[in-house]
Design an enzyme around this catalytic site. Structure first.
Site, PDB file in Angstrom:
ATOM      1  N   ASN A   9       0.850  -1.185   0.000  1.00 45.10           N
ATOM      2  CA  ASN A   9       0.000   0.000   0.000  1.00 45.10           C
ATOM      3  C   ASN A   9       0.888   1.238   0.000  1.00 45.10           C
ATOM      4  O   ASN A   9       1.496   1.574   1.019  1.00 45.10           O
ATOM      5  CB  ASN A   9      -0.907  -0.012   1.239  1.00 45.10           C
ATOM      6  N   LYS A  11       0.037   4.293  -0.202  1.00 44.61           N
ATOM      7  CA  LYS A  11      -0.618   5.442   0.431  1.00 44.61           C
ATOM      8  C   LYS A  11      -0.403   6.705  -0.417  1.00 44.61           C
ATOM      9  O   LYS A  11      -0.396   6.625  -1.655  1.00 44.61           O
ATOM     10  CB  LYS A  11      -0.128   5.601   1.872  1.00 44.61           C
ATOM     11  N   HIS A  99      -9.669   0.721   5.506  1.00 44.93           N
ATOM     12  CA  HIS A  99      -8.361   0.994   6.107  1.00 44.93           C
ATOM     13  C   HIS A  99      -8.538   1.971   7.265  1.00 44.93           C
ATOM     14  O   HIS A  99      -9.362   2.881   7.213  1.00 44.93           O
ATOM     15  CB  HIS A  99      -7.400   1.558   5.068  1.00 44.93           C
ATOM     16  N   GLU A 101      -6.945   4.440   8.266  1.00 39.12           N
ATOM     17  CA  GLU A 101      -6.780   5.862   7.948  1.00 39.12           C
ATOM     18  C   GLU A 101      -8.026   6.432   7.292  1.00 39.12           C
ATOM     19  O   GLU A 101      -8.377   7.602   7.517  1.00 39.12           O
ATOM     20  CB  GLU A 101      -5.549   6.040   7.054  1.00 39.12           C
ATOM     21  N   GLU A 171      -5.054  -5.110  10.741  1.00 40.69           N
ATOM     22  CA  GLU A 171      -4.076  -4.052  10.968  1.00 40.69           C
ATOM     23  C   GLU A 171      -4.187  -3.529  12.399  1.00 40.69           C
ATOM     24  O   GLU A 171      -5.107  -2.767  12.712  1.00 40.69           O
ATOM     25  CB  GLU A 171      -4.237  -2.919   9.949  1.00 40.69           C
ATOM     26  N   GLY A 177       2.921   2.578  11.150  1.00 41.82           N
ATOM     27  CA  GLY A 177       3.766   3.758  11.047  1.00 41.82           C
ATOM     28  C   GLY A 177       4.412   4.175  12.348  1.00 41.82           C
ATOM     29  O   GLY A 177       4.996   5.253  12.429  1.00 41.82           O
ATOM     30  N   SER A 217       3.363  -2.665  10.126  1.00 38.08           N
ATOM     31  CA  SER A 217       4.816  -2.450  10.143  1.00 38.08           C
ATOM     32  C   SER A 217       5.608  -3.739   9.929  1.00 38.08           C
ATOM     33  O   SER A 217       6.653  -3.947  10.555  1.00 38.08           O
ATOM     34  CB  SER A 217       5.250  -1.769  11.448  1.00 38.08           C
TER      35      SER A 217
END
Length: 254
Positions: A9, A11, A99, A101, A171, A177, A217
């Site tokens: 991904n 992003k 996702h 985010e 996730e 991150g 990660s």
């Protein structure tokens, strides 16, 4: 039997030139170095790069194209939205839905995520459905219940035929991150819990055959241990997917 998948991904990263360079490097490395035929590789560039990146991956049967989002609407006056039909027309095979985010920054709720999955499925695009818990839920030890409720609120609204076409990505939001990674044991425990919940929603066979990716990660140093867990079928890779060497080494962890 369920697939092993490594999906990158990207992003909101890379320019047009950078994107073409990255996918070309990945393409060549996969052709030259990945001898195992038991893993499917997916690249997920930003919207403007889908068509040119898609043209580059067409020549490699190991590589597949995904989009980072899809509209719940078929067409119309929805400025800035991209429909499933548009994605399909440029060769998209997969799309991320749910996702963390998107949930956090765009307030996407369960009802919208179901609509997005169904919109994608209606065009023959396979959703990669993301679920996972924030740090406070993990620390309160409510993570199994939290993720199970996410599944009940979303994938439970799919038909058996629709469910067969999706991929699940777990996730742990606290590991995205941040440099923190769930241990292989933590990943396995959650993946096993997800599979058990899916068996209750659908049936044991459907749950057993469902690909469940780890998305928190993962990197070349921990991928082999993570992927060796019996219920971890690959990874949804963020930062490491932006470096062709790291991404290829993760793919080779199978």
């Amino acid at each position: 039997m369920r697939k092993n998948i490594v999906a990158g991904n990207w992003k909101m990263n890379k320019t047009y030139q950078d994107a073409l360079a990255l996918v070309s490097e990945i393409d060549n490395m996969v052709k030259d170095e990945v001898t195992a035929d038991n893993v499917e590789v997916i690249v997920t560039p930003p919207f403007p790069f889908l068509q040119p990146v898609g043209k580059l991956v067409q020549g490699n049967p190991r590589l597949h194209l995904a989009a980072q989002d899809v509209s719940a609407h078929e067409s119309g006056a929805y400025t800035g939205e991209v429909s499933a039909a548009m994605l399909k027309s440029v060769g998209v095979e997969y799309v991320l839905v749910g996702h963390s985010e998107r949930r956090q920054y765009h307030q996407e709720d369960a009802d919208l995520l179901v609509k997005k999955m169904k919109a994608a499925l209606g065009q023959g695009i396979k959703p990669i459905f993301c679920c996972g818990e924030p740090l406070e839920v993990r620390e309160a030890e409510d993570h199994f219940k939290y993720v199970n409720e996410q599944l009940r609120d979303t994938v439970a609204h799919l038909s058996n035929e629709e469910f067969d076409q999706i991929v699940i990505a777990y996730e742990p939001i606290w590991a995205i991150g941040t440099g923190r990674t769930a241990s292989s044991q933590q990943a396995q425990e959650m993946h096993a819990s997800i599979r058990e919940e899916l068996s209750r929603i659908f049936d044991a066979e459907a749950a057993y055959n469902k690909t469940i990716l780890y998305g928190g990660s993962a990197n070349p140093g921990n991928a082999k241990e993570l992927f060796s867990q019996p219920d971890v079928d690959g990874g949804l890779i963020g930062g490491a997917s932006l470096k062709s060497r790291d991404f290829t080494d993760i793919i080779k962890a199978f």
